[in-house]
Scaffold this motif. Structure first.
Motif, PDB file in Angstrom:
ATOM      1  N   ASN A  43       0.850  -1.183   0.000  1.00  0.00           N
ATOM      2  CA  ASN A  43       0.000   0.000   0.000  1.00  0.00           C
ATOM      3  C   ASN A  43       0.891   1.239   0.000  1.00  0.00           C
ATOM      4  OD1 ASN A  43      -2.772  -1.407   0.750  1.00  0.00           O
ATOM      5  ND2 ASN A  43      -1.233  -2.245   2.139  1.00  0.00           N
ATOM      6  N   GLU A  72      -9.280   1.840   8.096  1.00  0.00           N
ATOM      7  CA  GLU A  72     -10.234   1.381   7.086  1.00  0.00           C
ATOM      8  C   GLU A  72      -9.493   0.585   6.012  1.00  0.00           C
ATOM      9  OE1 GLU A  72     -13.476   1.786   7.155  1.00  0.00           O
ATOM     10  OE2 GLU A  72     -13.507   3.030   8.971  1.00  0.00           O
ATOM     11  N   PHE A  73      -9.993  -0.618   5.717  1.00  0.00           N
ATOM     12  CA  PHE A  73      -9.361  -1.428   4.684  1.00  0.00           C
ATOM     13  C   PHE A  73     -10.362  -2.451   4.148  1.00  0.00           C
ATOM     14  CE2 PHE A  73      -8.699  -3.776   8.616  1.00  0.00           C
ATOM     15  CZ  PHE A  73      -8.928  -5.097   8.251  1.00  0.00           C
ATOM     16  N   SER A  74     -10.029  -3.002   3.003  1.00  0.00           N
ATOM     17  CA  SER A  74     -10.777  -4.119   2.443  1.00  0.00           C
ATOM     18  C   SER A  74      -9.809  -5.279   2.253  1.00  0.00           C
ATOM     19  CB  SER A  74     -11.411  -3.724   1.098  1.00  0.00           C
ATOM     20  OG  SER A  74     -10.410  -3.283   0.187  1.00  0.00           O
ATOM     21  N   ASP A  91      -7.343   1.894   2.633  1.00  0.00           N
ATOM     22  CA  ASP A  91      -8.128   2.860   1.867  1.00  0.00           C
ATOM     23  C   ASP A  91      -7.355   4.157   1.646  1.00  0.00           C
ATOM     24  OD1 ASP A  91     -10.193   1.069   1.814  1.00  0.00           O
ATOM     25  OD2 ASP A  91     -11.343   2.017   3.424  1.00  0.00           O
ATOM     26  N   ALA A  92      -7.731   4.865   0.579  1.00  0.00           N
ATOM     27  CA  ALA A  92      -7.276   6.239   0.293  1.00  0.00           C
ATOM     28  C   ALA A  92      -5.763   6.355   0.106  1.00  0.00           C
ATOM     29  CB  ALA A  92      -7.744   7.198   1.382  1.00  0.00           C
ATOM     30  N   CYS A  93      -5.112   5.282  -0.353  1.00  0.00           N
ATOM     31  CA  CYS A  93      -3.670   5.324  -0.615  1.00  0.00           C
ATOM     32  C   CYS A  93      -3.395   5.936  -1.988  1.00  0.00           C
ATOM     33  CB  CYS A  93      -3.084   3.917  -0.552  1.00  0.00           C
ATOM     34  SG  CYS A  93      -3.003   3.221   1.102  1.00  0.00           S
ATOM     35  N   ASN A 150      -2.258   0.699  -4.612  1.00  0.00           N
ATOM     36  CA  ASN A 150      -2.228  -0.592  -3.925  1.00  0.00           C
ATOM     37  C   ASN A 150      -1.790  -1.657  -4.924  1.00  0.00           C
ATOM     38  OD1 ASN A 150      -4.989   0.902  -3.051  1.00  0.00           O
ATOM     39  ND2 ASN A 150      -3.970   0.089  -1.230  1.00  0.00           N
ATOM     40  N   HIS A 206      -4.545   5.300  -7.618  1.00  0.00           N
ATOM     41  CA  HIS A 206      -5.505   6.323  -7.212  1.00  0.00           C
ATOM     42  C   HIS A 206      -5.029   7.739  -7.531  1.00  0.00           C
ATOM     43  CE1 HIS A 206      -7.671   3.100  -5.260  1.00  0.00           C
ATOM     44  NE2 HIS A 206      -6.587   2.781  -4.566  1.00  0.00           N
ATOM     45  N   ASN A 242     -14.165  10.028  -1.401  1.00  0.00           N
ATOM     46  CA  ASN A 242     -12.794   9.947  -0.896  1.00  0.00           C
ATOM     47  C   ASN A 242     -12.604  10.807   0.352  1.00  0.00           C
ATOM     48  OD1 ASN A 242     -12.013   8.204  -2.928  1.00  0.00           O
ATOM     49  ND2 ASN A 242     -11.241   9.822  -4.258  1.00  0.00           N
ATOM     50  N   LEU A 265     -14.227   9.034   3.181  1.00  0.00           N
ATOM     51  CA  LEU A 265     -13.402   7.880   3.536  1.00  0.00           C
ATOM     52  C   LEU A 265     -12.199   8.301   4.371  1.00  0.00           C
ATOM     53  CD1 LEU A 265     -13.440   4.818   2.900  1.00  0.00           C
ATOM     54  CD2 LEU A 265     -11.897   5.293   1.013  1.00  0.00           C
ATOM     55  N   SER A 266     -11.673   9.498   4.091  1.00  0.00           N
ATOM     56  CA  SER A 266     -10.517  10.020   4.827  1.00  0.00           C
ATOM     57  C   SER A 266     -10.923  10.702   6.127  1.00  0.00           C
ATOM     58  CB  SER A 266      -9.744  11.017   3.940  1.00  0.00           C
ATOM     59  OG  SER A 266      -9.293  10.400   2.764  1.00  0.00           O
TER      60      SER A 266
END
Length: 311
Positions: A76, A101-103, A113-115, A118, A145, A250, A253-254
């Motif tokens: 990531n 936060e991750f999947s 998330d929000a990297c 990935n 991203h 986004n 999410l952040s």
């Protein structure tokens, strides 16, 4: 300096002259045990097959055992505004994923998330290299991203800034000057050129703060117009609806934006980030208009406002 007389501290200091990005390498065992490691040794190896590498200290034997067991890991690439994530995964603690936060990706490897990007990898090869293992991963999938990355240089976090020579305009030719003479009386052309010149210096600095151009624009607008809905943001931002939806997602999410009825508002963290963007904007404005007095600037504002009102 010969190899036999290498001072390890001086050697580390010399290596620190090579600026690197920062990643968090994650993996999960079949039993659900997760690891997350802050790593700046990430690098590309091959396009065909798609291979990347990173290195792991041999003192991290438990992490190595889990990666071998999982057979997969994710890399990531952290964005410029994810400094706290870098610190969280760098410190020894019981649950590094607390509040993150991750999947789950391939092999159940956590995708943060929000990297900036990935990479989902299959363990391809291990190389015994001194006090580290070098791990090669075959990239099975990736997400780009497009966010400005977080950098590490001489033991400190850094941001991307454009080299001043890159921003220099090429010398004009006689043909360019003739064209400029014809266009010099076209106000629309001059306004567009002025905006482009302003943005060429300003936007890279803005992006270095971590958000995309559209995300930063939405953040600034919501700091001035809390509660604005998507339609109002579309009018003020001049962004297409798809970018507004993606930007708001986004930002939420952040943790920078939250829902407020039909509209949106900044969180406390969002208001803090907005102040950073306003400070940068005001600093850039002061530099660009440093040679103009207050009366000239007010007259310029009035002209622009009249154009906006009459459009």
């Amino acid at each position: 300096m010969s190899e036999t007389s290498l001072d390890p501290h001086a050697f580390r200091r010399a290596l620190g002259n090579f600026a690197t990005g920062i990643t968090v390498v994650t993996a999960q065992s079949a039993e659900g045990e997760r690891i997350g490691l802050t790593v700046n040794s990430f690098n590309s190896v091959s396009l065909d097959p798609p291979l990347v590498l990173w290195s792991l200290d041999k003192r991290s034997a438990d992490s190595m055992a889990l990666i071998r067991s999982a057979g997969h890991f994710a890399i990531n690439v952290l964005a410029a505004d994810q400094l706290d994530l870098s610190n969280q995964f760098a410190r020894p603690q019981k649950d590094k994923f607390n509040g993150v936060e991750f999947s789950e990706g391939m092999g159940k490897a956590p995708l943060l998330d929000a990297c900036a990007a990935n990479f989902q990898c299959e363990l391809h090869q291990e190389i015994d290299a001194g006090d580290h293992w070098i791990l090669l991963g075959r990239v099975l999938a990736f997400d780009d991203h497009g966010r400005a990355p977080l950098l590490y240089y001489q033991g400190a976090y850094s941001l991307v800034t454009p080299h001043p020579r890159v921003a220099q305009r090429p010398e004009s030719t006689e043909e360019d000057e003739a064209l400029q003479g014809r266009l010099g009386n076209n106000l629309l052309y001059l306004m567009l050129q002025a905006v482009n010149a302003y943005q060429s210096a300003y936007l890279p600095k803005q992006q270095a703060l971590g958000l995309s151009i559209s995300e930063a624009r939405l953040l600034i607008l919501l700091s001035s117009r809390p509660g604005a809905d998507a339609n109002a943001l579309a009018l003020d931002s001049a962004l297409p609806g798809s970018e507004i939806r993606e930007g708001l997602d986004n930002l939420k999410l952040s943790g920078l934006v939250c829902d407020a009825g039909p509209g949106f508002c900044l969180t406390e963290q969002g208001r803090k980030r907005a102040r950073e963007y306003w400070a940068l904007s005001e600093q850039e404005q002061s530099q660009v208009f440093a040679d103009y007095n207050s009366d000239q600037i007010e007259q310029f504002k009035e002209i622009l406002n009249r154009i906006i009102r009459n459009a």
